[in-house]
Every structure is written in C-alpha cells, then in structure tokens.
Design a protein around this motif. Structure first.
Motif, PDB file in Angstrom:
ATOM      1  N   LEU A  60       3.867   1.971  -9.003  1.00  0.00           N
ATOM      2  CA  LEU A  60       4.168   2.041 -10.542  1.00  0.00           C
ATOM      3  C   LEU A  60       2.833   2.073 -10.866  1.00  0.00           C
ATOM      4  O   LEU A  60       2.434   2.741 -11.938  1.00  0.00           O
ATOM      5  N   ALA A  61       1.692   1.289 -10.497  1.00  0.00           N
ATOM      6  CA  ALA A  61       0.469   1.321 -10.883  1.00  0.00           C
ATOM      7  C   ALA A  61      -0.205   2.597 -10.644  1.00  0.00           C
ATOM      8  O   ALA A  61      -1.105   3.044 -11.585  1.00  0.00           O
ATOM      9  N   VAL A  93       1.014 -10.444  -5.514  1.00  0.00           N
ATOM     10  CA  VAL A  93       2.517 -10.565  -5.187  1.00  0.00           C
ATOM     11  C   VAL A  93       2.745 -11.352  -4.141  1.00  0.00           C
ATOM     12  O   VAL A  93       3.788 -12.291  -4.187  1.00  0.00           O
ATOM     13  N   ILE A 136       5.437  -1.959  -6.843  1.00  0.00           N
ATOM     14  CA  ILE A 136       4.419  -2.232  -7.817  1.00  0.00           C
ATOM     15  C   ILE A 136       3.431  -1.291  -7.764  1.00  0.00           C
ATOM     16  O   ILE A 136       2.618  -1.073  -8.909  1.00  0.00           O
ATOM     17  N   ALA A 148       8.756  -5.435  -3.169  1.00  0.00           N
ATOM     18  CA  ALA A 148       7.755  -5.570  -4.489  1.00  0.00           C
ATOM     19  C   ALA A 148       6.602  -5.014  -4.350  1.00  0.00           C
ATOM     20  O   ALA A 148       6.199  -4.601  -5.210  1.00  0.00           O
ATOM     21  N   LEU A 199      -4.009  -6.810  -6.468  1.00  0.00           N
ATOM     22  CA  LEU A 199      -2.626  -6.771  -6.444  1.00  0.00           C
ATOM     23  C   LEU A 199      -1.696  -7.188  -5.349  1.00  0.00           C
ATOM     24  O   LEU A 199      -0.742  -7.931  -5.736  1.00  0.00           O
TER      25      LEU A 199
END
Length: 266
Positions: free
Chosen positions: A133-134, A224, A130, A126, A220
């Motif tokens: 994607l960011a 998570v 993530i 994850a 970030l």
C-alpha cells in the motif's frame, strides 16, 4: 503456635501479592515499551516519507551518492555482484522468507499454539500488505543507473525486501527463541540482525533501491512487529500467562509438550 503460623501465612500472602504487583508493573512496562517502539518507528517513518516526498536535498544527496558509489564498485567487481545477487535474490528473497514463516506457522498449528500461529501469520501478511500500500501511494521511481547490474519491478519506497526481512526474522526469532539454549539464542539474534541489515545493503548495492527506501522498509517493518507484539503481550497479560522478557520469545510454553495457560493472575 497457631498465632505464629497465622502470622507466617499472612506474611507469605503479603509477599506473594507484592511479587505479583511487581510482575504486573514489569509486564506493563514491556507492553508500554512495545507500544512506544511502534510509535517511534511510525513517527520516524512518517518523517522520512515527508522528506522523501519533499525531495529534501541532504537526503537526496545521500541517496544519490550511495547509489553511485556502490554501483561503481559493483561494476568493477563481478564476483562481488554475483554474491549480492545470491543473497538478495535467493537466500534473503521475500518469497524465501515468507515461505519460512509459512512453514513455521504450520508447525505452530501442529503444536496447537493457535494464538501464536495467528500472530505470526498476521504479522507477515500485514507487513506485506502495508508495504504494498505504501509503495502504491508514494509511487517513487527506482534508481536509473547507466549499465545497471540488476533490475526490479514496481515502485521503490519502501523497500519490500527490507520490510519483509524485518518482519520475517522478528517472527522467526520471537517464536523460536524459547527453544534455543541461551548461547544459541544470542548468536541467532545476531544473525537475524545481520541479515536484516544485509538485505538492505544488497538492495542499495545492486542499484534497485535508494538508501532511504531501505530505511523506510526497516522502520515500517519494525512498527508492524511492535504493534502485533504489543497486542500478543496484552493477550498474555489478560490470560495470566507466565511473564518472561520478550528477548526469550513470545511464548515460553512452546518448550512444553502441550502448551497450557498458566494460572490467572488477579
């Protein structure tokens, strides 16, 4: 005599119920704490993202000055730069850290710690997805420096190295902490924190990330880890597992030969 025995039994039952209620309150506080950490980290990341996208001048000046000053030092100290490359591209490289988490996950499967293995794998995967994607959404360019000492592909925000270090060292410590003596546990936590901070420093010092990229990766990654830890702790509460501080690891039962669930708390 029977009356005294009955009174003692009643008192013992009341004391056990009170201890369970206190344990439940402490466990609930830890669950809320994990959720709170995740919320704070996520909000802080969102605020930082807004400032980066809006090109807030104080943050832009901080990014530019850190990149300029550290780059100048790296150009004048080649041995220092070589050490940064070794740390960033070998020891703290995302591939190395993900491989360590993969090996740990395999060991957990061997130990039949299924849920802990799933937690470790989900946290690592994850975090990577993530972060990617960011980067794709923000599309921030990396620093453009004269005579660069390092190069890196892709976009800049958030730092994948910083985020991977945050999630990977958290997974390693939260899994292995129960197996470590108290003194070693404290020392290893210190090494983990130092490594996460060190990863961020090497990326800025090598001129491949802005300081705000690294800060974003830390925040970030922390969000998570806090979210997945909250979910794992919630499962332990439902399963009635033994309650321990998170600093001692997520599953103390790893010290047992064959981890078994504790009695269900009602």
């Amino acid at each position: 005599m029977r009356h005294l025995t009955a009174l003692r039994n009643l008192r013992d039952r009341r004391e056990r119920r009170e201890r369970r209620r206190q344990a439940d309150r402490r466990y609930g506080a830890r669950l809320l704490g994990a959720a709170g950490v995740a919320a704070v980290a996520a909000v802080a990341f969102g605020l930082l993202l807004t400032l980066v996208e809006g090109q807030w001048r104080p943050l832009a000046r901080l990014d530019a000055s850190a990149a300029r000053d550290l780059h100048r030092y790296a150009l004048g100290h080649r041995e220092w730069t070589a050490a940064l490359h070794l740390l960033s591209d070998r020891i703290w490289d995302p591939v190395t850290l993900r491989a360590a988490v993969a090996v740990l996950t395999g060991w957990l499967l061997y130990r039949r710690a299924w849920r802990l293995a799933a937690w470790a794998a989900v946290t690592a995967v994850a975090g990577g997805l993530i972060g990617l994607l960011a980067k794709t959404v923000v599309e921030r360019a990396r620093p453009a420096l004269n005579d660069p000492v390092a190069h890196a592909p892709g976009y800049s925000f958030p730092s994948g190295h910083a985020m991977t270090a945050t999630t990977s060292f958290a997974v390693l410590m939260l899994v292995l902490a129960p197996l470590l003596p108290r003194a070693w546990r404290i020392a290893c936590w210190c090494v983990a924190v130092f490594s996460v901070l060190g990863v961020g420093f090497t990326r800025v010092a090598l001129g491949v990330h802005w300081f705000s990229d690294v800060l974003g990766g830390w925040l970030l990654g922390l969000a998570v880890v806090a979210l997945t830890t909250w979910a794992f702790e919630a499962w332990r509460a439902d399963a009635g597992r033994r309650r321990t501080p998170v600093s001692r690891g997520l599953e103390p039962e790893l010290t047992e030969a064959t981890p078994e669930p504790g009695p269900r708390v009602r």
